[in-house]
Design a protein around this motif. Sequence first.
Motif, PDB file in Angstrom:
ATOM      1  N   ILE A 158       0.710  -1.148   0.037  1.00 56.96           N
ATOM      2  CA  ILE A 158       0.051   0.018  -0.150  1.00 56.96           C
ATOM      3  C   ILE A 158       0.914   1.301  -0.166  1.00 56.96           C
ATOM      4  O   ILE A 158       0.540   2.202  -0.690  1.00 56.96           O
ATOM      5  N   TYR A 159       1.892   1.310   0.665  1.00 56.67           N
ATOM      6  CA  TYR A 159       2.928   2.392   0.997  1.00 56.67           C
ATOM      7  C   TYR A 159       4.180   2.291   0.203  1.00 56.67           C
ATOM      8  O   TYR A 159       4.781   3.248  -0.081  1.00 56.67           O
ATOM      9  N   ASN A 160       4.324   1.042  -0.433  1.00 57.91           N
ATOM     10  CA  ASN A 160       5.479   0.792  -1.079  1.00 57.91           C
ATOM     11  C   ASN A 160       6.874   1.297  -0.249  1.00 57.91           C
ATOM     12  O   ASN A 160       7.756   1.872  -0.984  1.00 57.91           O
ATOM     13  N   ASN A 161       6.823   1.256   0.754  1.00 54.53           N
ATOM     14  CA  ASN A 161       8.151   1.388   1.681  1.00 54.53           C
ATOM     15  C   ASN A 161       8.397   0.365   2.523  1.00 54.53           C
ATOM     16  O   ASN A 161       7.154  -0.465   2.886  1.00 54.53           O
ATOM     17  N   ALA A 162       9.135   0.458   3.303  1.00 55.92           N
ATOM     18  CA  ALA A 162       9.735  -0.464   4.477  1.00 55.92           C
ATOM     19  C   ALA A 162      10.163   0.447   5.654  1.00 55.92           C
ATOM     20  O   ALA A 162      10.946   1.447   5.528  1.00 55.92           O
ATOM     21  N   ALA A 163      10.236  -0.141   6.935  1.00 54.73           N
ATOM     22  CA  ALA A 163      10.651   0.502   7.984  1.00 54.73           C
ATOM     23  C   ALA A 163      12.067  -0.005   8.230  1.00 54.73           C
ATOM     24  O   ALA A 163      12.457  -1.190   7.778  1.00 54.73           O
ATOM     25  N   PHE A 164      12.883   0.522   8.836  1.00 55.97           N
ATOM     26  CA  PHE A 164      14.084   0.283   9.426  1.00 55.97           C
ATOM     27  C   PHE A 164      14.432   0.332  10.883  1.00 55.97           C
ATOM     28  O   PHE A 164      13.603   1.357  11.432  1.00 55.97           O
ATOM     29  N   VAL A 165      15.212  -0.478  11.495  1.00 58.08           N
ATOM     30  CA  VAL A 165      15.700  -0.474  12.816  1.00 58.08           C
ATOM     31  C   VAL A 165      16.970   0.405  12.559  1.00 58.08           C
ATOM     32  O   VAL A 165      18.162  -0.034  12.022  1.00 58.08           O
ATOM     33  N   PRO A 166      17.203   1.736  13.062  1.00 56.82           N
ATOM     34  CA  PRO A 166      18.366   2.627  12.677  1.00 56.82           C
ATOM     35  C   PRO A 166      19.497   1.976  13.243  1.00 56.82           C
ATOM     36  O   PRO A 166      19.445   1.273  14.343  1.00 56.82           O
ATOM     37  N   THR A 167      20.603   1.847  12.503  1.00 52.28           N
ATOM     38  CA  THR A 167      21.674   1.598  12.915  1.00 52.28           C
ATOM     39  C   THR A 167      22.644   2.938  13.260  1.00 52.28           C
ATOM     40  O   THR A 167      22.153   3.885  12.527  1.00 52.28           O
ATOM     41  N   HIS A 168      23.775   2.721  13.690  1.00 54.93           N
ATOM     42  CA  HIS A 168      24.790   3.683  13.802  1.00 54.93           C
ATOM     43  C   HIS A 168      25.287   4.343  12.370  1.00 54.93           C
ATOM     44  O   HIS A 168      25.599   3.732  11.791  1.00 54.93           O
TER      45      HIS A 168
END
Length: 169
Positions: free
Chosen positions: A133-143
């Motif tokens: 639906i949003y054509n995106n993914a989330a990420f767990v921020p890394t340094h």
Amino acid sequence: MGFKNGKIIRTNGFTPIDLNERNVQEIFKRCLADKNAAEKKVANLFPQELGWSKEADEIVYFDRTKLAKDKKSIQFLYGQVASWHQKSMTTTLTPKSVSHKYTGEVWTRNNGIIMEFLFLGNAIGIITPFNKIYNNAAFVPTHPTLSPNDPKFPEWWAKHKIAWEDRKR
């Protein structure tokens, strides 16, 4: 290895690498599971449960042991992506957005290599699958990291190397 005044610096355990096509391809190929893999890790960027068709439900199998050995290198590469240098904790990414380094440079225009990079990120748990639906993914921020080719790298590495190098006990 890093650079200081044009000379190579040896590091203990971890070698910082530049985000580029060759490095991504090498890690991807090295981590793929073969028939001898004792344990496999599944990466799936476009699952049906997030709205994708069965044809888009592409799965890549990685060798869990090899992936664990390269996890820091993958995280270091992701740290060079522009999104990781932004201060927002709610940043999402698109396949195109991971092709931009923190310097503004486009490190690849090759969609196949971008997909390899995304599958590696998904396999180590720093990228969620993409939502249709949003054509995106989330990420767990890394340094955020800097490329070893960056003129600011030696100073940055002096402050951050302890977080990346393996400590001897």
